[in-house]
Each structure stands twice: as structure tokens, then as C-alpha cells.
Design a protein around this motif. Structure first.
Motif, PDB file in Angstrom:
ATOM      1  N   ARG A  35      39.237  53.455  38.728  1.00 52.48           N
ATOM      2  CA  ARG A  35      39.573  52.433  39.259  1.00 52.48           C
ATOM      3  C   ARG A  35      38.412  51.484  39.903  1.00 52.48           C
ATOM      4  NH1 ARG A  35      44.528  52.664  43.341  1.00 52.48           N
ATOM      5  NH2 ARG A  35      45.430  53.115  41.326  1.00 52.48           N
ATOM      6  N   GLN A  48      44.055  46.853  32.633  1.00 50.92           N
ATOM      7  CA  GLN A  48      43.386  48.110  32.183  1.00 50.92           C
ATOM      8  C   GLN A  48      42.337  47.688  31.232  1.00 50.92           C
ATOM      9  OE1 GLN A  48      44.746  51.143  33.487  1.00 50.92           O
ATOM     10  NE2 GLN A  48      43.260  52.478  32.361  1.00 50.92           N
ATOM     11  N   GLU A  54      40.945  50.747  35.484  1.00 50.47           N
ATOM     12  CA  GLU A  54      41.869  49.985  35.747  1.00 50.47           C
ATOM     13  C   GLU A  54      41.312  48.933  37.003  1.00 50.47           C
ATOM     14  OE1 GLU A  54      46.099  49.756  38.393  1.00 50.47           O
ATOM     15  OE2 GLU A  54      44.947  51.639  38.571  1.00 50.47           O
TER      16      GLU A  54
END
Length: 445
Positions: A35, A48, A54
Motif C-alpha cells: 500500500r 489497485q 494499493e
């Protein structure tokens, strides 16, 4: 509110740049990034990416973070073990951790490059007055001379002269000045007084010169909250007329009077809405016993005379080494200041927290693009330097752990690392509390 907005913009931008450094190098080293979050807390938007990361925009816009695949945080599938951060060779981990602070320093170089290519306007460093028996007098500097270079480096503006002198004054060096008067250039030797960072504001007075300033009308601009000016009843737009019965026609004359009248009550006359009013004011003494009232001059609509205007500007290629030099110089100054606070030679009152940074952000944004990007460059350098300090929790603390790992041939015991993290967190919290206390002390005066 405006200061808060620009504070959020500045902090978010610089922390995202910092985290992008970690992200980019991690990806180059083959580490999977789970992330990349801009902000903290509740997700507002996410996507994504094709590489499996992400990308998130979160509700609390105060920085961000990068989360990498790591067995110490969660189980990792057998097929992805080679992409885990903790499985990387030492050189890769060092590169990934170093990349954040380096990204901040590189951003500062870019910011200074932009500033120098656009150009920084200022006043020509023309000498107005020389104090008797001062270093300037010993160097035979004369009123009317323009200081055009220090050690061969051009100083087209007062600020560029200040920066050059400050660099050499920290070690009390003797510099070669190139001056110009009636188109005749002369070189002179000036021995600078050795000054600490706390004395930077009085650099010119310690050297013994005043530079020519344009005669600005004494009309008040910003009034500092809870300052002597506000307590006396002064307001933005007031025109100062006289003090103790003596008429003063320029802002510079008022500044000189106020600075020399610390803790002395004055009866002043002002013009407000076409009416003359009388007020009493007592300038407060600062740490150097110089009088201050907490009011700025109104520059709206005022244009500096052409003969005093100048500009510090470089071409795109020439600006590159200058940008690196400026970044290096401010980095050294930052480290010197931190060391000075640690050993007690620099006042810890200079340490500012989030309130001070927010105020600087708002003030610089009001002054224009150049001032704001210069502020971003300085904060970015500070962020990079602070993160390199060998304090557990910070990037520098991780690098210190990696150094011990390199020396031992294996990582430090996990229990030692955990204790180090606790100590580091305590030190950071202590520093934050101290900086915030300084902010509050400044606000209440």
C-alpha cells in the motif's frame, strides 16, 4: 485557517515525496509494496495498481506511509518470499530506508533550482552607513559602495550578501569583497566576527554596516496578535505621523526610533480615516534589547525605485550547482543548529513545532510563489536531516541497526530492536512536546 490549509499542503507534499523515495527504490529492489497511502485513517479513495500496490487517499491529510511485504508483520506466501522486505540483502534494505530522506534532499535541490532560474528579486547591497571602529570600518568600506561579490561569488541582492557572509561568519573567516562605486571596482579584505546561529539576525550590525533602504511611507500592514502595537490600539492602515512631538516621514525612521526605545513609553500620533488620533505605546525589548512593537509596513501598491532593484538569477545549467550548494549549506546549518541545541550553544527556543510551521507556511504563501517554494525547500531539508538522525523509529535509527548488523554479521536480537524502538518513540514524543510548548509560549508572548 489559511495557515492551516498551507500547512496541510506543505506537510502532505513533503511526506509523500519522502514516502515515494522509499516506494520507488523498494520496487527497483524487487520488494512488493502492499500500500502507498496519502494520508492516514479512513480510506476516501483507492485504486489497485498493476504492480499489486494499493494506492490510497485517506481522510487525515497529514503525510502518508508505504507498507511493504514483510514476514515480521504478517505471514507471506512461499511464492512471494523473495519479494519480502525482511528477506532482502543488507545493501537493498539500506538503499530502501535511505531513499526517503534522499528524496527530500533532492526535492530541495529541485526547488532551489526553480527559484534560481525564475530569479529572486531584492535590493542592491549598497552601503548607507558604516559604524566607527567596526569590522566594516577596519576594511575601509564606505557609504555609497555597492558590494558586488564575496570571494568572487556575485552578491546582486542584500539577501545574497547576507547568505554569503553568514556562511563564513560561523567560523570568523576573512573574506575578499569586490565593491563598486561610480563604476570603479575595488577589492577589500573583511574579517567577519565569529557568530553563532542565534546571532544571525544581527549579522550586519555586528559587521558594522547598514544598507540603503527605500523610503517607504509609514503605513501599517499586519499587526501581530497580543503585541505592543495591538495593545496600544494600532490597526492595519494607520499612518504614523509623529512620536513625542517629533514628525517622522518614513518607515525607516520609525523603525530606527522603535528599535532604540525598548521599554520606553512613547506618545504617538496617527492618521486613521482622515482623523488624527493620539496613542501611547511601549516597544518591547527582544533578547538583544532592541525595541519591537509587532507591526509590519504596508507594501501594497509600493514600488521599489529602479536604481535600488536587483535580482539573483542563474541560467538553467548554472543554477544546478547553485541549487546543490544552497541545499548543502542549509543542511550544514540545520545540523549545526541541532548540535548547538544539544550542547547548549544555541537556544532551544529556536525549535518550532506544528503551530510555528503552519504560521510560516501561511506567511510564505502570502508572500508569493518564490517564498512558498523556498519554505518547502527548507522544511524538506529539515525533514530529510531529522529522519537521518540515529534515533530508533526514524530512518536513521534503522540505518544504525543495519550498521550493527553489518559489523556483527547478523541482525541485532529482536528484543534489543524492540527496546530501541520504545526509546526512540519516547524521544520523538518528548521532542514534539517540547516544540509544541515553544509554539504555545510564542503565541502567549
Amino acid at each position: 485557517m489559511q495557515s492551516l490549509i498551507f500547512f496541510i499542503i506543505a506537510l502532505s507534499l513533503l511526506v509523500v515525496i519522502h514516502e515515494f523515495g522509499h516506494y520507488w527504490v523498494a520496487r527497483k529492489c524487487g520488494v512488493k509494496v502492499l500500500r502507498f497511502s496519502v494520508g492516514f485513517g479512513q480510506k476516501l479513495w483507492s485504486k489497485q495498481l498493476k504492480n499489486g500496490t494499493e494506492f490510497v487517499i485517506a481522510a487525515l491529510p497529514l503525510g502518508g506511509y508505504v507498507k511493504m511485504l514483510d514476514e515480521r508483520e504478517a505471514p507471506v506466501a512461499e511464492a512471494e518470499l523473495d519479494q519480502a522486505f525482511n528477506r532482502q540483502p543488507l545493501r537493498n534494505r539500506v538503499a530502501i530506508v535511505s531513499a526517503g530522506p534522499i528524496a527530500n534532499l533532492l526535492f530541495a535541490v529541485f526547488a532551489y533550482w526553480v527559484i534560481m532560474v525564475i530569479g529572486v528579486p531584492g535590493l542592491k547591497p549598497i552601503i548607507d552607513d558604516v559604524t566607527a571602529d567596526s569590522p566594516a570600518a577596519m576594511a575601509q568600506l564606505m557609504p555609497g559602495e555597492e558590494i558586488i561579490a564575496v570571494n568572487g561569488k556575485a552578491t546582486p541582492t542584500v539577501n545574497s550578501l547576507f547568505q554569503q557572509w553568514l556562511k563564513f561568519a560561523q567560523s570568523g573567516e576573512t573574506v575578499t569583497l569586490t565593491t563598486r562605486s561610480t563604476d570603479i571596482e575595488t577589492t577589500k579584505q573583511l574579517t567577519l566576527p565569529k557568530l553563532g546561529l542565534d546571532d544571525a539576525g544581527s549579522l550586519f550590525s555586528k559587521i558594522g554596516i547598514k544598507t540603503v533602504q527605500p523610503d517607504m511611507p509609514p503605513i501599517l500592514g499586519e499587526i501581530v496578535a497580543d503585541s505592543p502595537a495591538e495593545r496600544a490600539g494600532l490597526q492595519t492602515g494607520d499612518e504614523l505621523i509623529s512620536a513625542n512631538g517629533k514628525q517622522l516621514s518614513s518607515w525607516q525612521a520609525w523603525v530606527a526610533l522603535i528599535q532604540s526605545s525598548a521599554d520606553e513609553e512613547m506618545s504617538i500620533e496617527i492618521l486613521r480615516d482622515g482623523q488624527v488620533q493620539q496613542l501611547d505605546i511601549t516597544p518591547a525589548a527582544d533578547e538583544n534589547n532592541v525595541g519591537r512593537i509587532g507591526a509590519a509596513v504596508n507594501t501594497e501598491g509600493y514600488e521599489i525605485p529602479a536604481e535600488l532593484r536587483s535580482e539573483l538569477r542563474y541560467g538553467p545549467l548554472a543554477a544546478i550547482p547553485q541549487a546543490f550548494s544552497q541545499t548543502w549549506q542549509f543542511s550544514v546549518t540545520t545540523l549545526s543548529g541541532l548540535w548547538g541545541m544539544l550542547v547548549g550553544t544555541v537556544s532551544s527556543d529556536n525549535l518550532g513545532g506544528p503551530i510555528a510551521i503552519a504560521q510560516f507556511a501561511g506567511d510564505s504563501a502570502q508572500q508569493g510563489f518564490i517564498a512558498f517554494i523556498s519554505f518547502l525547500a527548507m522544511i524538506s531539508i529539515s525533514l530529510g536531516i531529522l529522519n537521518l538522525l540515529p534515533v530508533p523509529v526514524l530512518d536513521g535509527g534503522h540505518l544504525l541497526m543495519y550498521f550493527f548488523e553489518w559489523v556483527r554479521g547478523k541482525p541485532l536480537p529482536e528484543s534489543v530492536q524492540i527496546q530501541g524502538q520504545k526509546i526512540g518513540l519516547f524521544l520523538i514524543l518528548l521532542l514534539m512536546v517540547f516544540a509544541f510548548t515553544n509554539d504555545i509560549a510564542r503565541l502567549i508572548g
